[in-house]
Design a protein around this motif. Structure first.
Motif, mmCIF file in Angstrom:
data_model
loop_
_atom_site.group_PDB
_atom_site.id
_atom_site.type_symbol
_atom_site.label_atom_id
_atom_site.label_comp_id
_atom_site.label_asym_id
_atom_site.label_seq_id
_atom_site.Cartn_x
_atom_site.Cartn_y
_atom_site.Cartn_z
ATOM 1 N N TRP A 49 90.930 -74.106 -86.399
ATOM 2 C CA TRP A 49 90.384 -74.696 -85.173
ATOM 3 C C TRP A 49 90.480 -76.219 -85.248
ATOM 4 O O TRP A 49 90.131 -76.807 -86.263
ATOM 5 C CB TRP A 49 88.916 -74.314 -84.992
ATOM 6 C CG TRP A 49 88.649 -72.845 -85.018
ATOM 7 C CD1 TRP A 49 88.484 -72.070 -86.132
ATOM 8 C CD2 TRP A 49 88.509 -71.958 -83.900
ATOM 9 N NE1 TRP A 49 88.255 -70.764 -85.770
ATOM 10 C CE2 TRP A 49 88.262 -70.665 -84.409
ATOM 11 C CE3 TRP A 49 88.564 -72.146 -82.509
ATOM 12 C CZ2 TRP A 49 88.060 -69.562 -83.592
ATOM 13 C CZ3 TRP A 49 88.360 -71.052 -81.696
ATOM 14 C CH2 TRP A 49 88.119 -69.774 -82.221
ATOM 15 N N ASP A 50 90.943 -76.832 -84.153
ATOM 16 C CA ASP A 50 90.940 -78.289 -84.027
ATOM 17 C C ASP A 50 89.626 -78.653 -83.345
ATOM 18 O O ASP A 50 89.411 -78.302 -82.178
ATOM 19 C CB ASP A 50 92.142 -78.739 -83.183
ATOM 20 C CG ASP A 50 92.232 -80.251 -83.092
ATOM 21 O OD1 ASP A 50 91.276 -80.922 -83.537
ATOM 22 O OD2 ASP A 50 93.250 -80.761 -82.586
ATOM 23 N N LEU A 51 88.740 -79.339 -84.062
ATOM 24 C CA LEU A 51 87.410 -79.619 -83.522
ATOM 25 C C LEU A 51 87.410 -80.781 -82.531
ATOM 26 O O LEU A 51 86.431 -80.985 -81.821
ATOM 27 C CB LEU A 51 86.416 -79.875 -84.653
ATOM 28 C CG LEU A 51 86.185 -78.693 -85.614
ATOM 29 C CD1 LEU A 51 85.152 -79.045 -86.664
ATOM 30 C CD2 LEU A 51 85.771 -77.429 -84.879
ATOM 31 N N ASP A 52 88.510 -81.541 -82.482
ATOM 32 C CA ASP A 52 88.604 -82.609 -81.466
ATOM 33 C C ASP A 52 88.772 -81.998 -80.081
ATOM 34 O O ASP A 52 88.174 -82.435 -79.111
ATOM 35 C CB ASP A 52 89.779 -83.541 -81.773
ATOM 36 C CG ASP A 52 89.522 -84.363 -83.032
ATOM 37 O OD1 ASP A 52 88.349 -84.698 -83.274
ATOM 38 O OD2 ASP A 52 90.478 -84.633 -83.779
ATOM 39 N N THR A 53 89.624 -80.973 -80.023
ATOM 40 C CA THR A 53 89.894 -80.322 -78.724
ATOM 41 C C THR A 53 89.164 -78.987 -78.590
ATOM 42 O O THR A 53 89.220 -78.350 -77.551
ATOM 43 C CB THR A 53 91.407 -80.080 -78.562
ATOM 44 O OG1 THR A 53 91.859 -79.320 -79.689
ATOM 45 C CG2 THR A 53 92.160 -81.375 -78.485
ATOM 46 N N GLN A 54 88.517 -78.538 -79.669
ATOM 47 C CA GLN A 54 87.761 -77.277 -79.716
ATOM 48 C C GLN A 54 88.590 -76.062 -79.295
ATOM 49 O O GLN A 54 88.199 -75.296 -78.425
ATOM 50 C CB GLN A 54 86.500 -77.377 -78.833
ATOM 51 C CG GLN A 54 85.514 -78.417 -79.311
ATOM 52 C CD GLN A 54 84.753 -79.056 -78.181
ATOM 53 O OE1 GLN A 54 84.446 -78.407 -77.208
ATOM 54 N NE2 GLN A 54 84.470 -80.340 -78.290
ATOM 55 N N HIS A 55 89.747 -75.955 -79.911
ATOM 56 C CA HIS A 55 90.536 -74.741 -79.645
ATOM 57 C C HIS A 55 91.226 -74.269 -80.919
ATOM 58 O O HIS A 55 91.392 -75.025 -81.873
ATOM 59 C CB HIS A 55 91.545 -74.980 -78.517
ATOM 60 C CG HIS A 55 92.830 -75.584 -78.984
ATOM 61 N ND1 HIS A 55 92.901 -76.895 -79.399
ATOM 62 C CD2 HIS A 55 94.080 -75.053 -79.132
ATOM 63 C CE1 HIS A 55 94.158 -77.151 -79.760
ATOM 64 N NE2 HIS A 55 94.883 -76.059 -79.619
ATOM 65 N N THR A 67 85.714 -71.698 -75.889
ATOM 66 C CA THR A 67 84.511 -72.486 -76.215
ATOM 67 C C THR A 67 83.396 -72.197 -75.223
ATOM 68 O O THR A 67 83.625 -71.699 -74.129
ATOM 69 C CB THR A 67 84.815 -73.993 -76.190
ATOM 70 O OG1 THR A 67 85.328 -74.321 -74.905
ATOM 71 C CG2 THR A 67 85.786 -74.378 -77.257
ATOM 72 N N GLY A 68 82.190 -72.528 -75.640
ATOM 73 C CA GLY A 68 81.034 -72.345 -74.766
ATOM 74 C C GLY A 68 79.872 -73.156 -75.294
ATOM 75 O O GLY A 68 79.976 -73.832 -76.316
ATOM 76 N N LEU A 69 78.728 -73.075 -74.610
ATOM 77 C CA LEU A 69 77.531 -73.786 -75.048
ATOM 78 C C LEU A 69 77.000 -73.138 -76.326
ATOM 79 O O LEU A 69 77.063 -71.922 -76.493
ATOM 80 C CB LEU A 69 76.452 -73.725 -73.968
ATOM 81 C CG LEU A 69 76.680 -74.575 -72.711
ATOM 82 C CD1 LEU A 69 75.615 -74.270 -71.689
ATOM 83 C CD2 LEU A 69 76.651 -76.054 -73.061
ATOM 84 N N ALA A 70 76.415 -73.960 -77.181
ATOM 85 C CA ALA A 70 75.981 -73.455 -78.488
ATOM 86 C C ALA A 70 74.684 -72.665 -78.415
ATOM 87 O O ALA A 70 74.498 -71.704 -79.143
ATOM 88 C CB ALA A 70 75.819 -74.621 -79.459
#
Length: 939
Positions: free
Chosen positions: A176-182, A739-742
């Motif tokens: 997962w790339d956490l900058d783009t969250q994908h 992605t979604g809300l935590a």
């Protein structure tokens, strides 16, 4: 209205008899400035911290109701993140033992936790197949990552890059790339579940463990690094091709799902496999904190330890190999073999040793001590923690067991419990030992080896105990010496039940050989000493048609109740052994029963989940109660009352009233089947034993228990549970993608939203009253006193708008987004106006900006289409930009100041270091001269 009967509440007093639950992992924690000495282990809903050197419990991190499912210490060693069965995560401070932060986001048990290298972020994986990244400093969730289709088994942050690697039981490893969250890459090179993984060689290599004996190794090449470096460097970073490793030739082990976009960040190539000796699946795979050692274990008792060579060590080995190859080439008069010398994977990841534990391993942790020893702590299946040391300087390193924590509990489930007549000692017996506990200190004061125990009692006088075993023996132990005095072959099958006679001269036993046997105590001459010792004498036998499961005397010793395998309870006269009554009605065998203190009632608990209350005069069934959701395992009356307790396989203990046939109270705490319980002779204490290896003590309080209130609390708890299970609120315009809300909707977030709504309602009312008051003052032409709201007075006569801010600040940071999500839009315009007012004053800019941006995101359409809010939004835009830039300036100034102080301290330390060294050198010189003078004087 008639008088309501008053009952007294039983409260949980203690949890003991448990060293560690095998459910979650074990972890070394830094405590009192020491690493490698203290270990944190799960203990049902708590976390125990043990001192491995002394074998003592030094800290208990108290949980709520749910069982602990995962542990992870923070990099600074000051905090411990704990995941629970219900999906909650709590962060504990190890100095105070208090829970500082709570995160609610997962809908099922947390299965994996990992901090990033700075300890600012925490990532969690769960049985709900989702991964959530949390901000520990801001105490809030960042985002939820979806993509896996099964339980997450491991999550890892990369130190240098803002990347995350996750693996799951769906056979996939995702990047997962956490900058783009994908998710930009998926490894599909596994045929079964991926149970664990670890990053090695400064994150240049990934190793994964699956359901077979192969540990698959992947080389990682970060594309950006390759582009930045020169061509020869890039070749070097890929690592040598490894002929000794198994090549990945199979077509189905394709690595990339989408070839081109993935290659921008990282490239993975399988370089081979390291073979484990175990043939079953990998249970835990991990490295020490420095990444020098790798260890793994399967479902057996062997931990396999490997060492990973560093780049310098690899280079040395290559040079050695090269020298040998050149020598060989010279002898054979060949050309120099420049390119043919390479290290195999087995040479880079070398097997060090295998550690054989005393039982099945459930998890482990490694730490490299400053002395160069590798410390390994193992959490075993049978309620034991073992610590091993591995001396790496030895020619053949062998693991040595340095400590073992066992005294605090049994190796197997406790099947019988008994209280001494003075309410002080508790007896617990399992398949391998009998333990005597002090009720007040909860310390184990005696441990005696025994056969598989099924029933037990304290002999009158509390100096001896009798154990009935699965093999049909009666074992008599002396408590003063802790020794076995006598063993008798009592029954041909298991001794299922034992009961002391009310006159205390003897006891009766019932066994699987269809016999009830009567015994009496006698004093016999001891061969080894002058004094007489206690013994058991067989008097008579009652032969029956079915296996005997339980026996009980009536208090006047006239009747004996016997529960049989044919689902009936037969009552006999004790003196003549003639048949008196048969109690039939249960659909399955009666496993437990008891007769009340006045001999009028008998209560029977069965495997059909029912409890029946009978009259002992005519054998009539007064009432049948559906008691538990599974078999009723134990039943006992409270002394001098018609109240009784039942224990069930549904992990609950319940109290009932046999006169009114009412359920009084449920004692919840155990997480698995409750096997047995015992009540103290004064009725103040209940002790219970469960399949979760724990013993729990419950104490009768002076607090009265009102049944109506109890039912109301039960309904509230059920409502709260149903709220948590409801569908989560959807954000308008948000696509259900990766992605979604935590966060998630819980009863706490609903309550927080209600508090905000109430505060805004109060603000509206007060503003309307103020308007009205001003109009009255204007009409009267004089100042009229304004009545202050009692709530505002309680807060120190603050303004209504300040009260809203106070309420807003009290919402937990981790619950803020979810609380705003359930807040109706009718309250949002007022909130926006108040936010503008607060931000202008410069108070809590960060919190307010976070809330403001979230509200704009979720109500964007309604806010932009509302003409009334245009000026509010314009004002907010100006004030937020100016205030945020001010806050940024302050932060920048503070950072610069801190860095300056850091440089000053470093410079000062260097000077003192050199000064110390000079002083030490001078001191040594003085000592040497003194010694020389003394030698000369002697000569």
């Amino acid at each position: 209205m008639g008088l309501t009967r008053q009952y007294l509440r039983y409260e949980p007093a203690a949890l003991f008899g448990l060293v560690a639950s095998a459910r979650a992992g074990v972890a070394f924690v830094a405590l009192r400035g020491e690493r490698g000495r203290y270990v944190a282990v799960p203990a049902c809903e708590h976390v125990f911290v043990w001192d491995t050197r002394k074998g003592e419990k030094v800290l208990i991190l108290k949980g709520l109701k749910q069982q602990v499912s995962c542990l992870c210490p923070s990099p600074d060693g000051l905090h411990l993140a704990v995941g629970y069965e219900d999906g909650a995560i709590r962060v504990f401070n190890l100095l105070s033992g208090e829970s500082t932060i709570t995160f609610n986001g997962h809908r099922a048990a947390v299965t994996a936790l990992q901090y990033d290298h700075l300890g600012g972020r925490l990532v969690s994986g769960s049985k709900d197949t989702e991964v959530i990244v949390w901000d520990v400093i801001n105490e809030s969730g960042l985002y939820r990552l979806r993509g896996h289709k099964d339980v997450i088994t491991q999550v890892l942050f990369l130190k240098e890059k803002n990347l995350l690697v996750t693996c799951a039981k769906d056979t996939l490893v995702k990047w997962w790339d956490l900058d783009t969250q994908h998710c930009f890459k998926t490894l599909v090179g596994h045929r079964a579940e991926v149970w664990g993984m670890a990053l090695l060689s400064k994150e240049k290599r990934l190793i994964t463990g699956s359901a077979d004996s192969e540990l698959r190794v992947w080389d990682l090449t970060y594309i950006q690094e390759v582009k930045d470096s020169d061509e020869p460097e890039s070749k070097k970073s890929k690592g040598p091709s490894l002929p000794g490793a198994e090549e990945n030739t199979e077509e189905d082990e394709t690595l990339e799902l989408d070839e081109h976009p993935e290659e921008r960040i990282v490239k993975c190539s399988k370089v081979g496999s390291v073979m484990r000796e175990g043939r079953d699946r990998v249970v835990t795979l991990g490295t020490d904190r420095l990444g020098k050692f790798l260890a793994c274990h399967g479902t057996d008792a062997v931990l396999e330890v490997f060492s990973i060579l560093s780049e310098e060590e690899i280079q040395k080995k290559l040079e050695k190999k090269m020298k040998k190859a050149r020598k060989k080439a010279k002898q054979n008069s060949e050309e120099e073999p420049e390119r043919s010398v390479e290290l195999s994977l087995q040479e880079e990841i070398q097997r060090v040793t295998n550690v054989k534990a005393s039982s099945k391993i459930k998890s482990f942790d490694l730490i490299l001590s400053p002395k160069g020893e590798l410390k390994m702590v193992l959490l075993l299946q049978n309620n034991v923690i073992e610590l091993y040391n591995l001396d790496l300087s030895a020619q053949v390193p062998q693991a040595v067991r340095v400590s073992r924590i066992t005294i605090g509990g049994h190796r197997s489930d406790v099947r019988t419990l008994a209280f001494s007549s003075d309410n002080i000692a508790i007896l617990s017996a399992a398949a391998e030992s009998v333990k005597i506990w002090n009720r007040s200190t909860l310390q184990c004061i005696r441990t005696m080896e025994c056969e598989y125990a099924l029933c037990s009692l304290f002999v009158p006088g509390d100096r001896q105990v009798i154990i009935g075993t699965k093999t049909g023996k009666l074992q008599l132990y002396d408590l003063a010496s802790g020794s076995l005095i006598e063993t008798l072959d009592a029954h041909d099958g298991a001794v299922w039940s034992i009961a002391l006679s009310p006159d205390q001269h003897g006891f009766v036993t019932g066994g699987a050989d269809k016999c009830v046997k009567f015994w009496e105590f006698e004093l016999v001459k001891d061969e080894n000493s002058v004094q007489k010792r206690l013994s058991m004498k067989h008097l008579r036998v009652l032969q029956l048609d079915e296996d005997v499961l339980c026996v009980r005397y009536s208090p006047n010793q006239k009747l004996l109740a016997v529960s049989l395998l044919d689902c009936t309870v037969k009552v006999f006269y004790v003196d003549t052994l003639k048949f008196f009554l048969s109690l039939y009605g249960h659909k399955l065998p009666v496993l437990c029963m008891d007769i009340c203190y006045d001999g009028t009632l008998i209560a029977t608990g069965s495997a059909d989940r029912n409890v029946k209350i009978w009259g002992l005069d005519f054998g009539d069934c007064h009432r049948s109660l559906f008691a538990h959701d599974d078999s009723v395992m134990y039943l006992q009356f409270v002394p001098k009352s018609h109240l009784f307790f039942t224990a069930g396989k549904d992990s609950k203990i319940k109290q009932w009233d046999a006169d009114k046939f009412e359920h009084i109270q449920t004692l919840e705490g155990h997480h698995h089947e409750v096997w047995c319980l015992a009540l103290s002779p004064n009725g103040d204490y209940v002790v219970s034993a469960s399949h979760d290896k724990s013993l729990r003590l419950w104490e009768r309080t002076r607090e009265p228990l009102i049944l109506e209130e109890e039912r109301e609390m039960q309904r509230e708890a059920e409502y709260e549970e149903s709220v948590a299970k409801e569908e989560q609120p959807v954000v308008a315009g948000e696509r259900q993608g990766e992605t979604g809300l935590a966060g998630k909707k819980t009863i706490e977030t609903i309550k927080a939203a209600e508090r905000i709504m109430e505060a805004i309602e109060l603000y509206r009312e007060e503003m309307a009253k103020l308007k009205e008051h001003n109009a009255i003052c204007k009409a009267a032409g004089k100042e009229v006193p304004f009545p202050v709201n009692p709530i505002l007075r309680a807060y120190g006569n603050i303004t209504p708008s300040a009260y809203v801010l106070e309420v807003f600040k009290k919402v937990k940071s981790s619950e803020l987004e979810e609380s705003l999500l359930v807040l109706p839009f009718s309250y949002v315009p007022d909130l926006l106006r108040l936010f503008n007012e607060y931000i202008q004053l410069g108070s809590d800019v960060e919190l307010l900006c976070r809330a403001l941006l979230f509200l704009l995101k979720i109500h964007f359409g309604q806010i932009t289409s509302n003409q009334m809010l245009v000026t509010v939004i314009e004002n907010l835009k100006k004030t937020t930009i100016s205030r945020v830039s001010e806050a940024r300036d302050v932060l920048g100034f503070n950072m610069a100041g801190l860095q300056f102080l850091k440089r000053e301290i470093e410079a000062r330390d260097e000077v003192t270091f050199f000064a110390d060294a000079t002083e030490r050198f001078e001191e040594k010189k003085r000592k040497r001269k003194k010694k020389e003078k003394m030698v000369l004087a002697v000569l």
